[in-house]
Design a protein around this motif. Structure first.
Motif, PDB file in Angstrom:
ATOM      1  N   LYS A 120      -3.716   6.721  -5.342  1.00 53.76           N
ATOM      2  CA  LYS A 120      -2.543   5.948  -4.896  1.00 53.76           C
ATOM      3  C   LYS A 120      -1.777   5.394  -6.098  1.00 53.76           C
ATOM      4  O   LYS A 120      -0.549   5.413  -6.124  1.00 53.76           O
ATOM      5  CB  LYS A 120      -2.983   4.797  -3.977  1.00 53.76           C
ATOM      6  N   ALA A 121      -2.516   4.894  -7.088  1.00 57.80           N
ATOM      7  CA  ALA A 121      -1.853   4.357  -8.283  1.00 57.80           C
ATOM      8  C   ALA A 121      -1.077   5.470  -8.989  1.00 57.80           C
ATOM      9  O   ALA A 121       0.051   5.268  -9.447  1.00 57.80           O
ATOM     10  CB  ALA A 121      -2.888   3.737  -9.221  1.00 57.80           C
ATOM     11  N   THR A 122      -1.674   6.648  -9.041  1.00 50.24           N
ATOM     12  CA  THR A 122      -1.010   7.777  -9.697  1.00 50.24           C
ATOM     13  C   THR A 122       0.238   8.190  -8.912  1.00 50.24           C
ATOM     14  O   THR A 122       1.293   8.469  -9.495  1.00 50.24           O
ATOM     15  CB  THR A 122      -2.008   8.956  -9.812  1.00 50.24           C
ATOM     16  N   ALA A 123       0.132   8.189  -7.582  1.00 51.45           N
ATOM     17  CA  ALA A 123       1.296   8.518  -6.739  1.00 51.45           C
ATOM     18  C   ALA A 123       2.405   7.495  -6.943  1.00 51.45           C
ATOM     19  O   ALA A 123       3.589   7.839  -6.999  1.00 51.45           O
ATOM     20  CB  ALA A 123       0.872   8.573  -5.267  1.00 51.45           C
ATOM     21  N   ALA A 124       2.022   6.230  -7.069  1.00 48.08           N
ATOM     22  CA  ALA A 124       3.017   5.172  -7.278  1.00 48.08           C
ATOM     23  C   ALA A 124       3.760   5.409  -8.591  1.00 48.08           C
ATOM     24  O   ALA A 124       4.995   5.348  -8.649  1.00 48.08           O
ATOM     25  CB  ALA A 124       2.330   3.809  -7.288  1.00 48.08           C
ATOM     26  N   LEU A 125       3.005   5.699  -9.645  1.00 47.51           N
ATOM     27  CA  LEU A 125       3.640   5.923 -10.953  1.00 47.51           C
ATOM     28  C   LEU A 125       4.593   7.114 -10.888  1.00 47.51           C
ATOM     29  O   LEU A 125       5.699   7.060 -11.435  1.00 47.51           O
ATOM     30  CB  LEU A 125       2.562   6.153 -12.014  1.00 47.51           C
ATOM     31  N   LYS A 126       4.169   8.157 -10.194  1.00 42.52           N
ATOM     32  CA  LYS A 126       5.025   9.349 -10.091  1.00 42.52           C
ATOM     33  C   LYS A 126       6.328   9.027  -9.377  1.00 42.52           C
ATOM     34  O   LYS A 126       7.367   9.609  -9.645  1.00 42.52           O
ATOM     35  CB  LYS A 126       4.304  10.453  -9.316  1.00 42.52           C
ATOM     36  N   ALA A 127       6.258   8.068  -8.445  1.00 45.20           N
ATOM     37  CA  ALA A 127       7.458   7.694  -7.679  1.00 45.20           C
ATOM     38  C   ALA A 127       8.310   6.672  -8.435  1.00 45.20           C
ATOM     39  O   ALA A 127       9.344   6.240  -7.941  1.00 45.20           O
ATOM     40  CB  ALA A 127       7.039   7.129  -6.320  1.00 45.20           C
ATOM     41  N   GLY A 128       7.845   6.255  -9.601  1.00 41.75           N
ATOM     42  CA  GLY A 128       8.615   5.272 -10.375  1.00 41.75           C
ATOM     43  C   GLY A 128       8.288   3.834 -10.025  1.00 41.75           C
ATOM     44  O   GLY A 128       9.006   2.916 -10.429  1.00 41.75           O
ATOM     45  N   LEU A 129       7.212   3.612  -9.274  1.00 47.85           N
ATOM     46  CA  LEU A 129       6.784   2.253  -8.939  1.00 47.85           C
ATOM     47  C   LEU A 129       5.709   1.799  -9.933  1.00 47.85           C
ATOM     48  O   LEU A 129       4.960   2.621 -10.461  1.00 47.85           O
ATOM     49  CB  LEU A 129       6.168   2.196  -7.537  1.00 47.85           C
ATOM     50  N   ASP A 180       0.873  -1.177   0.000  1.00 50.22           N
ATOM     51  CA  ASP A 180       0.000   0.000   0.000  1.00 50.22           C
ATOM     52  C   ASP A 180       0.908   1.224   0.000  1.00 50.22           C
ATOM     53  O   ASP A 180       2.081   1.130   0.366  1.00 50.22           O
ATOM     54  CB  ASP A 180      -0.883   0.021   1.266  1.00 50.22           C
ATOM     55  N   CYS A 181       0.378   2.363  -0.404  1.00 51.63           N
ATOM     56  CA  CYS A 181       1.130   3.613  -0.245  1.00 51.63           C
ATOM     57  C   CYS A 181       0.133   4.746  -0.039  1.00 51.63           C
ATOM     58  O   CYS A 181      -1.048   4.617  -0.365  1.00 51.63           O
ATOM     59  CB  CYS A 181       2.008   3.892  -1.464  1.00 51.63           C
ATOM     60  N   GLY A 210       4.516  14.155   4.738  1.00 55.56           N
ATOM     61  CA  GLY A 210       3.603  15.030   5.477  1.00 55.56           C
ATOM     62  C   GLY A 210       3.076  14.396   6.745  1.00 55.56           C
ATOM     63  O   GLY A 210       3.578  13.370   7.214  1.00 55.56           O
ATOM     64  N   ALA A 211       2.049  15.039   7.309  1.00 55.84           N
ATOM     65  CA  ALA A 211       1.519  14.656   8.618  1.00 55.84           C
ATOM     66  C   ALA A 211       0.495  13.529   8.448  1.00 55.84           C
ATOM     67  O   ALA A 211      -0.719  13.760   8.461  1.00 55.84           O
ATOM     68  CB  ALA A 211       0.888  15.887   9.278  1.00 55.84           C
ATOM     69  N   HIS A 212       0.983  12.321   8.228  1.00 57.16           N
ATOM     70  CA  HIS A 212       0.110  11.158   7.998  1.00 57.16           C
ATOM     71  C   HIS A 212       0.665   9.996   8.819  1.00 57.16           C
ATOM     72  O   HIS A 212       1.332   9.093   8.285  1.00 57.16           O
ATOM     73  CB  HIS A 212       0.049  10.813   6.513  1.00 57.16           C
ATOM     74  N   THR A 213       0.422  10.049  10.103  1.00 56.81           N
ATOM     75  CA  THR A 213       1.032   9.098  11.031  1.00 56.81           C
ATOM     76  C   THR A 213       0.722   7.657  10.639  1.00 56.81           C
ATOM     77  O   THR A 213      -0.434   7.296  10.422  1.00 56.81           O
ATOM     78  CB  THR A 213       0.520   9.384  12.453  1.00 56.81           C
ATOM     79  N   GLY A 214       1.780   6.880  10.550  1.00 55.65           N
ATOM     80  CA  GLY A 214       1.620   5.454  10.272  1.00 55.65           C
ATOM     81  C   GLY A 214       1.617   5.100   8.805  1.00 55.65           C
ATOM     82  O   GLY A 214       1.650   3.918   8.459  1.00 55.65           O
ATOM     83  N   ASP A 215       1.567   6.099   7.929  1.00 51.24           N
ATOM     84  CA  ASP A 215       1.524   5.802   6.491  1.00 51.24           C
ATOM     85  C   ASP A 215       2.919   5.799   5.888  1.00 51.24           C
ATOM     86  O   ASP A 215       3.875   6.302   6.476  1.00 51.24           O
ATOM     87  CB  ASP A 215       0.659   6.848   5.769  1.00 51.24           C
TER      88      ASP A 215
END
Ligand code: PEP
Length: 241
Positions: A112-121, A65-66, A72-77
Motif C-alpha cells: 500500500k505504501a508503494t502504491a501511494a508513492l506511485k500515485a504521488g501521495l 487507507d488505500c 479493478g474489481a475490489h468492491t468498497g476499496d
C-alpha cells in the motif's frame, strides 16, 4: 525538520463536519503557520469535498487507507490514485485498526505504501506494539519487525507514525523516556528526512511535552483532531525548527 501534525478522523464526520475545519482555519487567521504541516485525514466520503474547499489554505488533506491496485474489481476499496485525483496529498497505511480489523500484514502495508508513492501521495506508515508486547519487553522487536516488513523499498518521501496500540483512544501514553527510546530506534531505520510522528492519546494537555521529545517530528492525532478547539492547541504545540 518541519513538524507534521496529522488528524485521523477515522469513521467520523458527515459533510457538515467541514465547519470544524473552517473553525480551525479561522483560528489560524486564515492560513496555517508555514513552519508546520497540518493534515486532516477525514473519511473517504469527505476527501474530495475537503481537498477542494481547502486547496488554498495550507491545510492538507489525506486518506486513511488505500488499495494496492490502481483500479479493478475490489468492491468498497479506494485506490491511491483516486485519492490523489481528488486532491489528497497523504494517505495513512497500516493503522493498527486496519491491521486488526482487516488482518493487514506488513507485506500488504508495504504494498500500500508503494502504491501511494506511485500515485504521488506521501504514505504515513503506522507501527506500534500491543500492551502485552510492551509488558513482555518486546516493544522494540515488534516495531523493528513491522518497519522491516512495512517500509517501502524505495527512498521516496514517506512518514512513519509510532502508535502503541494500547495508547490509542485509551487516554494512556508511554513515558517520555519510552517514546524517546522507540523514536531513536525508528530513526535508525528511517532514511534521512523521514518524519517520525507519535500517535496515541495526544491531547492539548500533553502535546507540548510529547512534541518536545527528541526525534518526535509531529503527531498523529485521533479523537482530539475532531474538534478545532482541541486540534488547534496541538498543532500550535509543535516546536518550530
Ligand atoms: C489514532 O487513531 O491514530 C490515534 C492516535 O487515536 P487517539 O489520538 O484517539 O488515541
Amino acid at each position: 525538520m518541519k513538524p507534521l501534525i496529522a488528524g485521523n478522523w477515522k469513521m467520523n464526520g458527515l459533510s457538515n463536519a467541514i465547519a470544524e475545519v473552517e473553525a480551525l482555519i479561522a483560528k489560524f487567521d486564515g492560513s496555517a503557520p508555514d513552519d508546520r504541516d497540518v493534515l486532516i485525514c477525514p473519511p473517504t466520503t469527505l476527501v474530495a469535498q475537503f481537498a477542494a474547499a481547502f486547496s488554498d489554505e495550507a491545510i492538507q488533506i489525506g486518506g486513511q487507507d488505500c488499495h494496492v491496485n490502481v483500479s479493478g474489481a475490489h468492491t468498497g476499496d479506494v485506490s491511491a490514485q483516486m485519492l490523489a485525483d481528488v486532491g489528497a496529498a497523504f494517505v495513512i497505511v497500516g493503522h493498527s485498526e486496519r491491521r486488526a480489523d482487516h488482518a493487514e500484514t506488513n507485506e500488504l502495508v508495504q504494498a500500500k505504501a508503494t502504491a501511494a508513492l506511485k500515485a504521488g501521495l506521501t504514505p504515513i506508515i503506522c507501527v506500534g506494539e500491543t500492551e502485552a508486547e510492551r509488558k513482555a519487553g518486546h516493544a522494540l522487536d515488534v516495531v523493528g519487525e513491522q518497519l522491516k516488513g512495512s517500509l517501502p523499498e524505495t527512498r521516496d518521501e514517506f512518514v512513519i507514525a509510532y502508535e502503541p496500540v494500547w495508547a490509542i483512544g485509551t487516554g494512556l501514553t508511554p513515558t517520555n523516556d519510552d517514546i524517546a527510546e522507540v523514536h531513536a530506534f525508528i530513526s535508525g531505520f528511517a532514511p534521512d528526512g523521514v518524519r517520525i510522528l507519535y500517535g496515541g492519546s495526544v491531547k492539548p494537555s500533553n502535546a507540548v511535552e510529547i512534541l518536545a521529545i527528541k526525534n518526535v517530528d509531529g503527531a498523529l492525532v485521533g479523537g482530539a483532531s475532531l474538534k478545532a478547539d482541541d486540534f488547534y492547541p496541538i498543532v500550535m504545540a509543535a516546536p518550530s525548527n
